[in-house]
Design an enzyme around this catalytic site. Sequence first.
Site, mmCIF file in Angstrom:
data_model
loop_
_atom_site.group_PDB
_atom_site.id
_atom_site.type_symbol
_atom_site.label_atom_id
_atom_site.label_comp_id
_atom_site.label_asym_id
_atom_site.label_seq_id
_atom_site.Cartn_x
_atom_site.Cartn_y
_atom_site.Cartn_z
ATOM 1 N N PHE B 117 0.846 -1.189 0.000
ATOM 2 C CA PHE B 117 0.000 0.000 0.000
ATOM 3 C C PHE B 117 0.877 1.233 0.000
ATOM 4 O O PHE B 117 2.074 1.162 0.313
ATOM 5 C CB PHE B 117 -0.927 -0.014 1.226
ATOM 6 C CG PHE B 117 -2.371 0.191 0.868
ATOM 7 C CD1 PHE B 117 -3.027 1.374 1.173
ATOM 8 C CD2 PHE B 117 -3.081 -0.802 0.201
ATOM 9 C CE1 PHE B 117 -4.368 1.558 0.838
ATOM 10 C CE2 PHE B 117 -4.418 -0.626 -0.127
ATOM 11 C CZ PHE B 117 -5.060 0.563 0.190
ATOM 12 N N GLN B 231 -7.163 15.287 3.031
ATOM 13 C CA GLN B 231 -6.532 14.381 2.073
ATOM 14 C C GLN B 231 -7.306 14.262 0.779
ATOM 15 O O GLN B 231 -8.502 13.944 0.784
ATOM 16 C CB GLN B 231 -6.395 12.988 2.677
ATOM 17 C CG GLN B 231 -5.697 12.007 1.731
ATOM 18 C CD GLN B 231 -5.258 10.762 2.447
ATOM 19 O OE1 GLN B 231 -6.055 9.895 2.733
ATOM 20 N NE2 GLN B 231 -3.972 10.670 2.740
ATOM 21 N N HIS B 233 -7.612 12.002 -2.261
ATOM 22 C CA HIS B 233 -7.260 10.669 -2.748
ATOM 23 C C HIS B 233 -7.023 10.791 -4.251
ATOM 24 O O HIS B 233 -7.870 11.319 -4.971
ATOM 25 C CB HIS B 233 -8.405 9.703 -2.463
ATOM 26 C CG HIS B 233 -8.040 8.261 -2.642
ATOM 27 N ND1 HIS B 233 -7.806 7.705 -3.877
ATOM 28 C CD2 HIS B 233 -7.872 7.267 -1.744
ATOM 29 C CE1 HIS B 233 -7.508 6.421 -3.719
ATOM 30 N NE2 HIS B 233 -7.536 6.132 -2.444
ATOM 31 N N LEU B 243 -14.758 6.313 -5.051
ATOM 32 C CA LEU B 243 -13.400 5.868 -4.764
ATOM 33 C C LEU B 243 -12.985 4.667 -5.604
ATOM 34 O O LEU B 243 -13.700 3.677 -5.684
ATOM 35 C CB LEU B 243 -13.327 5.472 -3.287
ATOM 36 C CG LEU B 243 -12.039 4.810 -2.797
ATOM 37 C CD1 LEU B 243 -10.900 5.808 -2.820
ATOM 38 C CD2 LEU B 243 -12.244 4.257 -1.398
ATOM 39 N N GLU B 246 -6.756 2.508 -3.588
ATOM 40 C CA GLU B 246 -5.304 2.504 -3.730
ATOM 41 C C GLU B 246 -4.801 1.096 -4.031
ATOM 42 O O GLU B 246 -3.747 0.919 -4.644
ATOM 43 C CB GLU B 246 -4.700 2.995 -2.414
ATOM 44 C CG GLU B 246 -3.220 3.212 -2.440
ATOM 45 C CD GLU B 246 -2.818 4.195 -1.354
ATOM 46 O OE1 GLU B 246 -3.290 5.335 -1.402
ATOM 47 O OE2 GLU B 246 -2.069 3.812 -0.455
ATOM 48 N N ARG B 280 -0.305 9.535 -0.739
ATOM 49 C CA ARG B 280 -1.408 10.127 -1.490
ATOM 50 C C ARG B 280 -1.223 11.601 -1.797
ATOM 51 O O ARG B 280 -1.616 12.056 -2.885
ATOM 52 C CB ARG B 280 -2.711 9.932 -0.715
ATOM 53 C CG ARG B 280 -3.116 8.496 -0.683
ATOM 54 C CD ARG B 280 -4.325 8.298 0.169
ATOM 55 N NE ARG B 280 -4.694 6.890 0.172
ATOM 56 C CZ ARG B 280 -5.652 6.367 0.901
ATOM 57 N NH1 ARG B 280 -6.352 7.152 1.709
ATOM 58 N NH2 ARG B 280 -5.923 5.083 0.852
ATOM 59 N N HIS B 348 -11.065 12.927 0.352
ATOM 60 C CA HIS B 348 -11.321 11.574 0.843
ATOM 61 C C HIS B 348 -11.367 11.503 2.360
ATOM 62 O O HIS B 348 -12.204 10.806 2.939
ATOM 63 C CB HIS B 348 -10.220 10.664 0.303
ATOM 64 C CG HIS B 348 -10.326 9.246 0.713
ATOM 65 N ND1 HIS B 348 -11.433 8.474 0.431
ATOM 66 C CD2 HIS B 348 -9.475 8.431 1.379
ATOM 67 C CE1 HIS B 348 -11.241 7.259 0.903
ATOM 68 N NE2 HIS B 348 -10.067 7.203 1.481
ATOM 69 N N ARG B 383 -2.219 11.138 5.779
ATOM 70 C CA ARG B 383 -2.457 9.773 6.270
ATOM 71 C C ARG B 383 -2.020 8.760 5.223
ATOM 72 O O ARG B 383 -2.268 8.934 4.026
ATOM 73 C CB ARG B 383 -3.937 9.583 6.579
ATOM 74 C CG ARG B 383 -4.300 8.162 6.943
ATOM 75 C CD ARG B 383 -5.737 8.042 7.366
ATOM 76 N NE ARG B 383 -6.698 8.077 6.294
ATOM 77 C CZ ARG B 383 -6.959 7.080 5.465
ATOM 78 N NH1 ARG B 383 -6.290 5.965 5.554
ATOM 79 N NH2 ARG B 383 -7.880 7.209 4.531
#
Lengths: 248, 571, 146
Positions: B117, B231, B233, B243, B246, B280, B348, B383
């Site tokens: 990730f 954030q 995304h 969404l 990721e 991100r 996001h 994050r």
Amino acid sequence: MGEQKKTFVVTRFDPDRDDAPTTREYEIAVQPDWKTLDALNFIKDHVDGTLAYRWSCRMAVCGSCGMMVNGEPRLTCKDVLSQYGDTVHIAPLANFPVVRDLVIEFDGFMEKFERVKPWILRAKEKAVEEGTHRQSPEQLADFQHFSMCINCMLCYAACPVVSNEPAFLGPAAIALGHRYNLDSRDEGNGARNQVFRGDGTVFSCSYANECSEVCPKKVDPAAAVNQAKIGALLDWAKGLVLPRGGPE
Amino acid sequence: MEVRRHDVIIVGGGAAGLRAAVAIADADPSADVALVSKVYPMRSHTVSAEGGAAAVARPDDSLEDHAFDTVKGSDFLGDQDVIQYFVEQAARELILLEHWGCPWSRNEDGTVATRAFGGMTTKRTWFARDKVGFHMLHTLFQHSMRYAQIRRYDEYFVTKLLVDGGAVRGVTALDVRSGELFVIAARAVILCTGGGGRAFPFTTNGNIKTGDGMALAYRAGVPLKDMEFVQYHPTGLPRTGILITEAARGEGGYVRNADGERFLVERDYGVGTKAELGPRDMISRAIVQEIEAGRGLKGTYGEYVHLDLTHLGEAHIEAKLPFVRELARTYVGVDPVHEMIPIRPVVHYMMGGVDVDIDGATDLPGLYAAGETASISMNGANRLGSNSLTECLVFGARSGEKALEFARGSSDASEDVLRQQGAEEGARIDALRGKRKGGEKMAVIREQMAAALERGCGVYREESSLEEACRALAQLRGRYADLGLEDASRVFNTELVAALELGNMLDVAEAVANSALPRKESRGAHTRKDYPHRDDQNFLYHTLCSFDPGGPRIGKKPVTLGRWEPQERKY
Amino acid sequence: MSVPAHPQAMAPSRPGRTRTAPPQRPDQAPFGGRYRSHTLFGATGFVYLLLGLLALEAVWALGGGSASWSGFQASLASPFMIAIHAISFVSVIFVGVRFFRLFPKAQPPRLGPVRPPPAPVIIAALYAVWIGASVLFAAILAGGIL
């Protein structure tokens, strides 16, 4: 961008004012890539702020926005609007009591859901220090698709038995109970099968398969219900011979 | 006015709220917990999370690595004592969830599988296909049904925190179905209502993410921390903002511009060899820069770039990313097996939130917060993906236990005081319901608020547009007081709820813009065109934003450093 | 357009705080869309009842000696009896097709390491057995074999 108009015939009901549900018509311009929910949101934002309905994720995973669209149970955030002609009828989900406009009361479903004990039942809980259970990809595949249920209740709207027999547990509740029966970590088959044979028994299912046809997540509740029938039956037969045990 | 009593109230029934409820019930079976949510818990927005939840599970991984990745990912604004506790508890929480039935994807040998990730040096993201949030939420919710002492208030909208004698004593909650206002008294309240992404025009967030808990705390005098860090995304669908996880990049997807170039590799955007698996904030910035340089694709709903999964093959996509395929087909008419998915950065997550300490406690005794609602601060300025779901579990559990401890030692307010406060709140709500004479339309204020945030608090910010956003939002706050509503019904009045949510979003928006303005540096997700570098000398602190009728008051709070001193953030 | 369902359909055990409108069926029962197949399926029960009564009559006739048995067999040639048998034949096919379609779904996911064969294979096997056995029995009863 082609601008097309559609007329939406929407069920309205306010218990403080109306004896029974009526309909109201809204004619609006629609976009070619809209889902039915987009039309409802446009009506609420720009035409009639009193229209009440549930929605949240708009990506077909929270299960809030189930309604009857031209007589079929649909998840309105996934339902392609352009498939319909000039008139679209939107009504609350069938087979449920109606609270207001397009909002149903589904505490009846929540009760049936809890009755099937939708959790891991074990005689003895595993300690955290021992780590996770071992579960092979094959064991996971046994129940995985049954765990995909988003509780949208379209299957309850489609099931002819639900219309006629109030006690029937119903497709989603049985499918979720069966999901735990198939989970290799669970030991609660006995307890759940007793529920399956009890009030609202799985044997009320008449093989209509309508539930699986309307399920937006391909859970195939008809498979679960019919597997559950065999499971419950075998469990009953076994219980005649062997003593009953297992966690409740 | 009816007064109900419980030991602890949890507002919000997502991952954090449910985990807190279970933690309390496990800690003390005689405890009486109220779980008050404006939606039935399985509708909570946790359900839409796709990618995974991180915890150290492999022998080639270490707590130190997970902690450092998180600290670095936060651009050194995360509190390191919080992060240390988090990485220590993470695996325990995910194991517990597995015991409760979560269908984690498995390796051949039956152990839990992990995937790569963004920003993580090792594979430590546990996943359940690509619907982790869905499975975690349903597992938690179904597990919570075992506890008779968790008393659910489904579709009750909390409108206000009741404070007396300097502590929180309960809430007022609107029963959406009947339109009746209830006073629910308790000795501790935990806010687990998620973030406020719906204040922005393009967001992965669902309709319910309106920052309710943040606004409740804000109005009760509790500061919001680090609100400027929003954030984006990198891979959301155009128009809807839906969404695309990721994990699509984690499984090997590429990001390409209009020329088909893998610009994260070909050009220097600071992500180094991590390429598509960089953090991100960096990837979102890269995409915006590509579009501004004219290498984006133009569509009906703005400009975008491509996410390319075509080289992965159908079998791989069906096994690991089936939901992504379904979403792409349903919402943009694209089959990722054969075509590239249009994507653009969308809002996001909010790293900021209610200011709490490592126990989840605010400076208002009895008030706690956990999950996205809180800024504890684990995520600092940015994050890492898959940390948030685990965060909800770790700090949901901790704040639940701490809130219970506090409740055991605390006392009740008098019922008269609560009734009095409840009656005042009831009058306010009744006045709002079906308020016909207002000249402003809700949809207009909402759209203008979103536009102001998009212009002022986008991926790239600068002084003038931030000032403009602060002014516009203050003005909208004034216009909100003149809102005209049509629905005067008592029963299931969603327009009234939407109006209350809009008020909450305006509070959140105000905090975001006013916190961003004084931070004259770029750090994590907060990027200033006029101050493009990180300035640890002057800005290594958490921003506090407190409500004041004359305009938000900005303060500072020190960052808890630990093992790692701030260093250059390069991948 | 919509028709009431059972008034207690999906009702919770205790009434909610507000009055609700009664649940509606999605279609016109008993023969609208979703109900057609369900109603016919239930109606086949009536057919089984008739066949059961006929079987009882056959046993009674057998017990009465060869004359009464011949009389019974002759009575089966009447247009009414032929109609009953034609309806029974259609019902059995209807139930069989419906049941076969669902049969693969009702199989457990696996028995130990063995997964059931794919649905089309199972269905083909069922039809094969059904048609094969029917042809065999028809041949026997028509006197062609045995």
